[in-house]
Design a protein around this motif. Structure first.
Motif, PDB file in Angstrom:
ATOM      1  N   HIS A  76     -21.330   4.448 -84.560  1.00 15.02           N
ATOM      2  CA  HIS A  76     -19.949   4.686 -84.139  1.00 15.02           C
ATOM      3  C   HIS A  76     -19.195   5.577 -85.114  1.00 15.02           C
ATOM      4  O   HIS A  76     -18.231   6.229 -84.736  1.00 15.02           O
ATOM      5  N   ALA A  79     -20.162   9.138 -84.360  1.00 14.09           N
ATOM      6  CA  ALA A  79     -19.671   9.595 -83.060  1.00 14.09           C
ATOM      7  C   ALA A  79     -18.454  10.501 -83.196  1.00 14.09           C
ATOM      8  O   ALA A  79     -18.158  11.278 -82.290  1.00 14.09           O
ATOM      9  N   MET A  97     -14.952   0.241 -65.107  1.00 16.06           N
ATOM     10  CA  MET A  97     -13.638   0.710 -65.529  1.00 16.06           C
ATOM     11  C   MET A  97     -13.332   1.982 -64.746  1.00 16.06           C
ATOM     12  O   MET A  97     -14.237   2.660 -64.260  1.00 16.06           O
ATOM     13  N   ARG A 114      -5.461   2.565 -81.281  1.00 17.70           N
ATOM     14  CA  ARG A 114      -4.247   1.829 -81.641  1.00 17.70           C
ATOM     15  C   ARG A 114      -3.883   0.793 -80.584  1.00 17.70           C
ATOM     16  O   ARG A 114      -4.478   0.753 -79.513  1.00 17.70           O
ATOM     17  N   LEU A 116      -1.672   0.851 -78.481  1.00 19.10           N
ATOM     18  CA  LEU A 116      -0.754   1.550 -77.595  1.00 19.10           C
ATOM     19  C   LEU A 116      -1.443   1.718 -76.265  1.00 19.10           C
ATOM     20  O   LEU A 116      -2.661   1.860 -76.203  1.00 19.10           O
ATOM     21  N   ALA A 118      -3.390   2.741 -73.226  1.00 20.02           N
ATOM     22  CA  ALA A 118      -4.398   3.800 -73.168  1.00 20.02           C
ATOM     23  C   ALA A 118      -4.054   4.814 -72.086  1.00 20.02           C
ATOM     24  O   ALA A 118      -4.458   5.968 -72.154  1.00 20.02           O
TER      25      ALA A 118
ATOM     26  N   TRP C 167      -1.473  -6.609 -71.305  1.00 19.23           N
ATOM     27  CA  TRP C 167      -1.040  -5.503 -72.161  1.00 19.23           C
ATOM     28  C   TRP C 167      -2.148  -5.140 -73.137  1.00 19.23           C
ATOM     29  O   TRP C 167      -2.511  -3.982 -73.277  1.00 19.23           O
ATOM     30  N   PHE C 168      -2.718  -6.168 -73.784  1.00 16.53           N
ATOM     31  CA  PHE C 168      -3.720  -5.914 -74.819  1.00 16.53           C
ATOM     32  C   PHE C 168      -4.924  -5.171 -74.239  1.00 16.53           C
ATOM     33  O   PHE C 168      -5.401  -4.192 -74.816  1.00 16.53           O
ATOM     34  N   GLY C 170      -5.072  -3.253 -71.901  1.00 16.02           N
ATOM     35  CA  GLY C 170      -4.716  -1.905 -71.473  1.00 16.02           C
ATOM     36  C   GLY C 170      -4.470  -0.956 -72.633  1.00 16.02           C
ATOM     37  O   GLY C 170      -4.266   0.230 -72.429  1.00 16.02           O
ATOM     38  N   THR C 171      -4.482  -1.490 -73.867  1.00 14.30           N
ATOM     39  CA  THR C 171      -4.269  -0.596 -75.006  1.00 14.30           C
ATOM     40  C   THR C 171      -5.557   0.164 -75.316  1.00 14.30           C
ATOM     41  O   THR C 171      -6.613  -0.128 -74.752  1.00 14.30           O
ATOM     42  N   GLU C 172      -5.445   1.108 -76.219  1.00 17.34           N
ATOM     43  CA  GLU C 172      -6.627   1.882 -76.612  1.00 17.34           C
ATOM     44  C   GLU C 172      -7.717   0.962 -77.143  1.00 17.34           C
ATOM     45  O   GLU C 172      -8.891   1.105 -76.816  1.00 17.34           O
ATOM     46  N   ILE C 173      -7.304  -0.023 -77.955  1.00 19.29           N
ATOM     47  CA  ILE C 173      -8.284  -0.954 -78.510  1.00 19.29           C
ATOM     48  C   ILE C 173      -8.840  -1.856 -77.404  1.00 19.29           C
ATOM     49  O   ILE C 173     -10.041  -2.086 -77.315  1.00 19.29           O
ATOM     50  N   ALA C 175      -9.101  -1.239 -74.227  1.00 20.62           N
ATOM     51  CA  ALA C 175      -9.996  -0.479 -73.350  1.00 20.62           C
ATOM     52  C   ALA C 175     -11.360  -0.325 -74.020  1.00 20.62           C
ATOM     53  O   ALA C 175     -12.398  -0.475 -73.371  1.00 20.62           O
ATOM     54  N   ALA C 176     -11.348  -0.065 -75.323  1.00 19.17           N
ATOM     55  CA  ALA C 176     -12.612   0.069 -76.048  1.00 19.17           C
ATOM     56  C   ALA C 176     -13.391  -1.239 -75.999  1.00 19.17           C
ATOM     57  O   ALA C 176     -14.611  -1.260 -75.858  1.00 19.17           O
ATOM     58  N   ARG C 178     -13.259  -3.511 -73.591  1.00 20.07           N
ATOM     59  CA  ARG C 178     -13.847  -3.688 -72.259  1.00 20.07           C
ATOM     60  C   ARG C 178     -15.058  -2.792 -72.083  1.00 20.07           C
ATOM     61  O   ARG C 178     -16.072  -3.189 -71.505  1.00 20.07           O
ATOM     62  N   ALA C 179     -14.967  -1.571 -72.613  1.00 24.10           N
ATOM     63  CA  ALA C 179     -16.101  -0.658 -72.493  1.00 24.10           C
ATOM     64  C   ALA C 179     -17.310  -1.213 -73.238  1.00 24.10           C
ATOM     65  O   ALA C 179     -18.445  -1.093 -72.780  1.00 24.10           O
ATOM     66  N   ASP C 182     -18.896  -3.541 -70.951  1.00 18.66           N
ATOM     67  CA  ASP C 182     -19.329  -2.914 -69.705  1.00 18.66           C
ATOM     68  C   ASP C 182     -20.520  -1.985 -69.926  1.00 18.66           C
ATOM     69  O   ASP C 182     -21.458  -1.964 -69.131  1.00 18.66           O
ATOM     70  N   LEU C 190     -19.136   6.875 -78.021  1.00 21.50           N
ATOM     71  CA  LEU C 190     -17.781   7.424 -78.093  1.00 21.50           C
ATOM     72  C   LEU C 190     -17.024   6.873 -79.302  1.00 21.50           C
ATOM     73  O   LEU C 190     -15.802   6.894 -79.354  1.00 21.50           O
ATOM     74  N   GLY C 191     -17.789   6.349 -80.253  1.00 20.68           N
ATOM     75  CA  GLY C 191     -17.175   6.003 -81.522  1.00 20.68           C
ATOM     76  C   GLY C 191     -16.553   4.626 -81.577  1.00 20.68           C
ATOM     77  O   GLY C 191     -15.763   4.342 -82.467  1.00 20.68           O
ATOM     78  N   VAL C 192     -16.909   3.756 -80.614  1.00 24.83           N
ATOM     79  CA  VAL C 192     -16.367   2.403 -80.659  1.00 24.83           C
ATOM     80  C   VAL C 192     -17.284   1.550 -81.519  1.00 24.83           C
ATOM     81  O   VAL C 192     -18.503   1.549 -81.324  1.00 24.83           O
ATOM     82  N   ASN C 193     -16.712   0.831 -82.470  1.00 23.68           N
ATOM     83  CA  ASN C 193     -17.493  -0.094 -83.286  1.00 23.68           C
ATOM     84  C   ASN C 193     -17.759  -1.343 -82.450  1.00 23.68           C
ATOM     85  O   ASN C 193     -16.951  -2.262 -82.398  1.00 23.68           O
TER      86      ASN C 193
END
Ligand SMILES: Nc1ncnc2c1ncn2[C@@H]1O[C@H](COP(=O)(O)OP(=O)(O)OP(=O)(O)O)[C@@H](O)[C@H]1O
Ligand SMILES: [Mg+2]
Lengths: 270, 342, 307
Positions: A76, A79, A97, A114, A116, A118, C167-168, C170-173, C175-176, C178-179, C182, C190-193
């Motif tokens: 990661h 990446a 998704m 973050r 925030l 997405a 809310w959580f 749906g954030t960038e974190i 979403a990562a 859930r991915a 999934d 894509l750089g997710v730890n």
């Protein structure tokens, strides 16, 4: 510039399933160059790409990209420099998704994620515009799950995602192999466009001699975890699909002889 | 150009998707509401609920005792009362569901067996009388300030064994004993409490208690082995809890091999191989709580009925088991025994 | 009405557990049994904080949630860093939590009969006295004001929990995260730890379970070390039944459906109990409900195909 020095990787060492997948690969790739990798099944092409991407850590050797030593970095972390498209269209996207959510994850490659949302309005607008540039009509389906798309549509999106934030290195592993010829041509066209437009450094594995001849400025042929041929510059330009077929035939002949020869040796000396 | 989805359309979409679920929930609520609001037919039948927390021999003894006790006071099942028995299967959510059902059903009286059942009932049942049993520490469980001063709709039987009586018995039978042992279950509130009481009673007579903890039937096997081996335990005084009730055979087996006599706090212990049992047992607890229940059903307010201990201590001697481990029981003790198993 | 209110209160309280199970079961594709231990941990911690008395109601929810998060993180570390099978990691932590909960409470059961819990604070806020049995009219039915307030509070907390989770995720974190569940290969590329995401995800899941436990203890008036037993099944049942009710998979619907599933399931159980079902059959019925929820959609699909 990507520098691979003497990469070694053995899977399942010390077991009956031991496979020497990489045995001393050294290679230097110039910035902005497009390299095609050829080789028979099981020759180690995917393993080479995986080694660079960090799916596993190599047993020995070093991987340096633009002066950064990647050898021991986890996948990661690498990446942030590397974009990837896989052979299997299911590997590159999260099926449950939406298109927008997948793009959101890709758009954060190499950045700090973050707390925030997405899918901000601004982000959605950018997703819309970039997806529209694929000319596949997907921009109106941003809220659909990716799982509902065809393999070709997924591959095109994966490519878009891999190139989202200009990667220092793009790794393509037979990314059109699972597609029908027409879609494959389309995805290949997109690939070319991205590479040319952004001047990407790219590595592409393929089984199609024609693709190898038509694309890229360098061809590398891998066999049993080693680089056995390396054509670039004028050599590459003059290379025809026919020549490549002959090299392959050569390998096949060697493979036939090898076991037979070892039988003879065994019979005589053991 | 990207344009967001219109809010009004989005809301309609969301509701259309949730409509089936909302309808079902609404219907189910209506069913529940209708039936919980329906007037309950009054008859000469008393309607009693018995709520217990886990399926164990202790609970079953308690239920038997309650029914037997009610009979002694002229209540015959299906003649003039009906008892609804609810088990929570050690499941908190189920326990609360049961209590809710009990609350809305207009019972005349609720028996609770075990501490969690009493606690769940205390929180929600404010009018219907609650009679508890199999609760070692009703004050700790929150039923009141003292045995006499307690929640107005609650009374019951505190199931504390006669620990000092047991220790006296040990002294009488084997005057030289220095160390007794027991297995206890750290996760059962009663078990820990009993252990402490036994420890205190023993200390007062100069005896030390060796207690080994076990939380599951599997651990009980090891605990029994370890209790009997090399700890210098001369007599096992096994306190009464759910775990030891379930794995009593294990304790008997281990102690038999080491020739250590077992004194039990449950009357069936003697039958199952203990040298003797000195029991205020849960069956008797049931009988006693039925006695309180009868008073309440006759119109007395629970507020005026203090909590009680189990009334009777039953001494049962198993002669064979005592002899097998070389225990000599004096004639005076035989004379006091309620029964002797030959 | 009391029965209905009680059912809804329990439904909302346990819907927080369902939300936690939704994360482990639907995002990471395994039923994390740590939730049973975390629920009891949440209850124990809350009970100790409440009896100590010097903590406010918010602390008695927040600290248990953090304790649950820590438990989940341990399961995550065992699974990702030590490569222990996910189910086994959960079982190990759950088992350990049993002892830990005993230590937290110092005994196996803590009574909260007349203590100040979030429910009594809420009553105070609405000026409902604890001792007087005030009643209110709801839709023409009279009901205990305290029960109604409890149901309202449970509803508010479940909605807040659901909204927070929505809310959580749906954030960038989020979403990562859930991915990661999934398509781990894509996430890593894509750089997710991914390891970190699994650890964090299980933390969040168990924080929800612990929160549910803390509320349950406050509501029912005691915490017991055995409280968590069988709870994972309630959570799974809620998630699965919810999914059958709301046939829509997006994350907002998934969370809503878990809450609705929890409510509907509690209602079914209450109705069954009300109609004199033998309580000994309760577990059997639970299994049958879940089975029905799993099988009915398939039968429906088959029939549609055949037509
Ligand atoms: N994770 C792994 N564990 C064990 N062996 C592996 C692993 N990955 C690859 N190998 C082995 O390493 C060798 C090289 O595999 P690799 O996938 O790199 O071949 P390839 O050149 O990509 O072939 P193809 O054209 O079929 O994709 C094969 O023998 C393969 O079985
Ligand atoms: Mg390959």
């Amino acid at each position: 510039m990507l520098e691979l020095k003497c990469l070694h990787k053995t899977f399942n060492p010390g077991t009956p399933d031991e496979v020497k997948a990489l045995s001393g690969v050294s290679l230097t790739i110039a910035d902005g160059s497009f390299t095609v990798i050829l080789g028979t099944n099981g020759s180690g092409k995917s393993t080479l790409l995986n080694a660079v991407a960090g799916t596993f850590i190599v047993d020995s050797g070093s991987i340096v990209l633009n002066g950064t030593d990647l050898t021991h970095l986890p996948e990661h972390r690498r990446a942030s420099h590397i974009g990837r498209v896989f052979q299997n269209p299911f590997s590159g996207t999260a099926p449950n998704m939406t298109i927008a959510e997948n793009l959101a994850i890709a758009s954060m490659r190499g950045k700090k994620r973050r707390f925030l949302t997405a899918l901000s309005r601004g982000a959605m607008r950018e997703f819309y515009d970039r997806v529209k540039s694929l000319n596949m009509g997907l921009e109106d389906r941003l809220d659909n799950n990716i799982g509902s798309l065809s393999g070709g549509q997924r591959q095109a999106l994966t490519l878009l995602m891999a190139c989202w934030n200009r990667p220092d290195l793009l790794l393509l592993d037979e990314h059109t192999a699972a597609l029908d010829p027409k879609t494959a041509a389309k995805v290949l066209e997109l690939t070319k466009n991205y590479i040319e437009k952004d001047g990407l450094t790219a590595f592409m594995v393929t089984h199609s001699m024609q693709q190898a001849v038509n694309m890229g400025e360098r061809i590398i042929m891998v066999y049993k975890g080693k680089i056995i041929h390396d054509f670039s510059g004028a050599d590459k330009k003059s290379l025809k699909a026919k020549d490549l077929y002959e090299l392959f035939e050569d390998i096949k002949r060697r493979e036939l002889i090898d076991p037979a020869a070892s039988e003879i040796l065994k019979a005589n000396y053991v | 150009m990207y344009s967001g989805v219109k809010y009004s359309r989005k809301i309609i979409y969301v509701f259309s998707k949730l409509a089936p679920a909302l309808t079902l929930i609404f219907c189910a609520s209506a069913v529940l509401l209708f039936f919980s609001a329906a007037p309950v037919k009054r008859s000469q039948f008393s309607k009693l609920a018995i709520v217990y927390y886990s399926d164990t021999p202790i609970s079953e003894d308690g239920i038997r005792g309650i029914k037997e006790g009610l009979k002694n006071h002229g209540y015959e099942e299906s003649k003039n009362y009906k008892a609804y028995v609810y088990s929570a299967h050690s499941d908190s959510a189920a326990l609360n569901g049961i209590i809710d059902a009990v609350v809305s059903e207009d019972y005349d009286l609720v028996f609770t067996i075990s501490t969690p059942a009493l606690q769940a009932a205390l929180k929600k049942i404010k009018k219907t009388p609650i009679i508890f049993s199999s609760t070692g520490d009703p004050i700790g469980a929150g039923a009141g300030k003292s045995f006499a001063q307690h929640e107005a709709n609650v009374t019951g039987i505190c199931s504390l064994s006669d620990f000092s009586g047991m220790v006296s018995l040990v002294r009488e039978i084997a005057p030289g004993v220095k160390k007794i042992g027991t297995i206890f279950c750290p996760s059962e509130i009663n078990s820990v409490l009993y252990k402490q009481h036994l420890e205190k009673a023993a200390r007062e007579k100069g005896i030390t208690l060796e207690a080994v903890g076990a939380s599951t039937a599997g651990e009980a096997v090891d605990a029994a082995e370890s209790l009997c081996a090399g700890r210098g335990v001369e007599i096992i005084c096994q306190i009464a809890d759910n775990l030891s009730a379930a794995s009593f055979a294990t304790i008997i087996k281990a102690s038999g091999a080491a020739r250590i006599p077992v004194f039990g706090f449950v009357s069936s212990d003697a039958k199952h191989g203990a040298a003797l049992s000195y029991a205020k047992d849960y069956y008797q607890g049931g009988i006693d709580s039925a006695k309180l229940a009868a008073r309440v059903l006759n119109g007395e307010s629970p507020a005026g009925i203090p909590f009680e201990y189990i009334s009777k201590t039953t001494l049962i001697i198993n002669k064979k088991a005592a002899l097998a481990c070389g225990l000599k029981i004096p004639e005076s003790v035989y004379g006091r025994a309620d029964s002797v198993i030959e | 009405m009391t029965l209905l209110l009680g059912t809804f209160t329990m439904g909302f309280i346990l819907s927080l557990l369902a939300a936690g199970v939704l994360i482990s079961f639907r995002i990471f594709n395994f039923a994390d049994i740590t939730a049973e231990g975390s629920l009891a941990l949440g209850a124990s911690t809350a009970a100790v904080l409440i009896t100590a008395g010097s903590f406010g109601p918010a602390a008695a929810l927040f600290i248990p949630a953090m304790a649950g998060a820590a438990a989940g993180a341990i399961t995550g570390v065992l699974h990702t860093k030590f490569k222990i099978n996910a189910l086994l990691s959960g079982i190990l932590v759950m088992t350990a939590l049993y002892s830990i909960n005993l230590h937290v409470m110092g005994k196996s059961n803590v009574a909260l009969m007349n203590e100040q819990t979030i429910f009594t604070y809420f009553n105070k806020l609405l000026s409902i006295s604890e001792s007087a049995n005030k009643t209110v009219l709801i839709l023409g039915f009279s009901a205990s004001a305290k029960e109604a307030a409890a149901a309202a509070l449970a509803f508010i907390l479940a909605s807040a929990g659901g909204a927070l989770l929505y809310w959580f995720l749906g954030t960038e974190i989020g979403a990562a995260m859930r991915a990661t569940g999934d398509c781990p290969q894509m996430a890593a590329a894509l750089g997710v730890n991914t390891d970190l995401m699994i650890i964090a995800g299980l933390s969040v899941a168990n924080a929800f379970a612990a929160l549910s436990g803390a509320l349950l203890a406050s509501y029912q008036g005691f915490a017991d070390v055995q409280m968590g037993i069988g709870m994972l099944v309630w959570g799974l049942a809620s998630v699965i039944i919810g999914e059958t009710l709301v046939r829509e998979k997006s994350i907002g619907f998934a969370i809503t459906s878990a809450i609705m599933g929890s409510i509907f399931f509690r209602l079914l159980v209450a109705i069954a109990l009300r109609f004199g079902m033998n309580p000994n059959d309760m577990k059997l019925m639970t299994a049958l409900f879940v089975l029905a929820a799993l099988v009915l959609p398939q039968i429906y699909k088959l029939r549609r195909k055949n037509c």
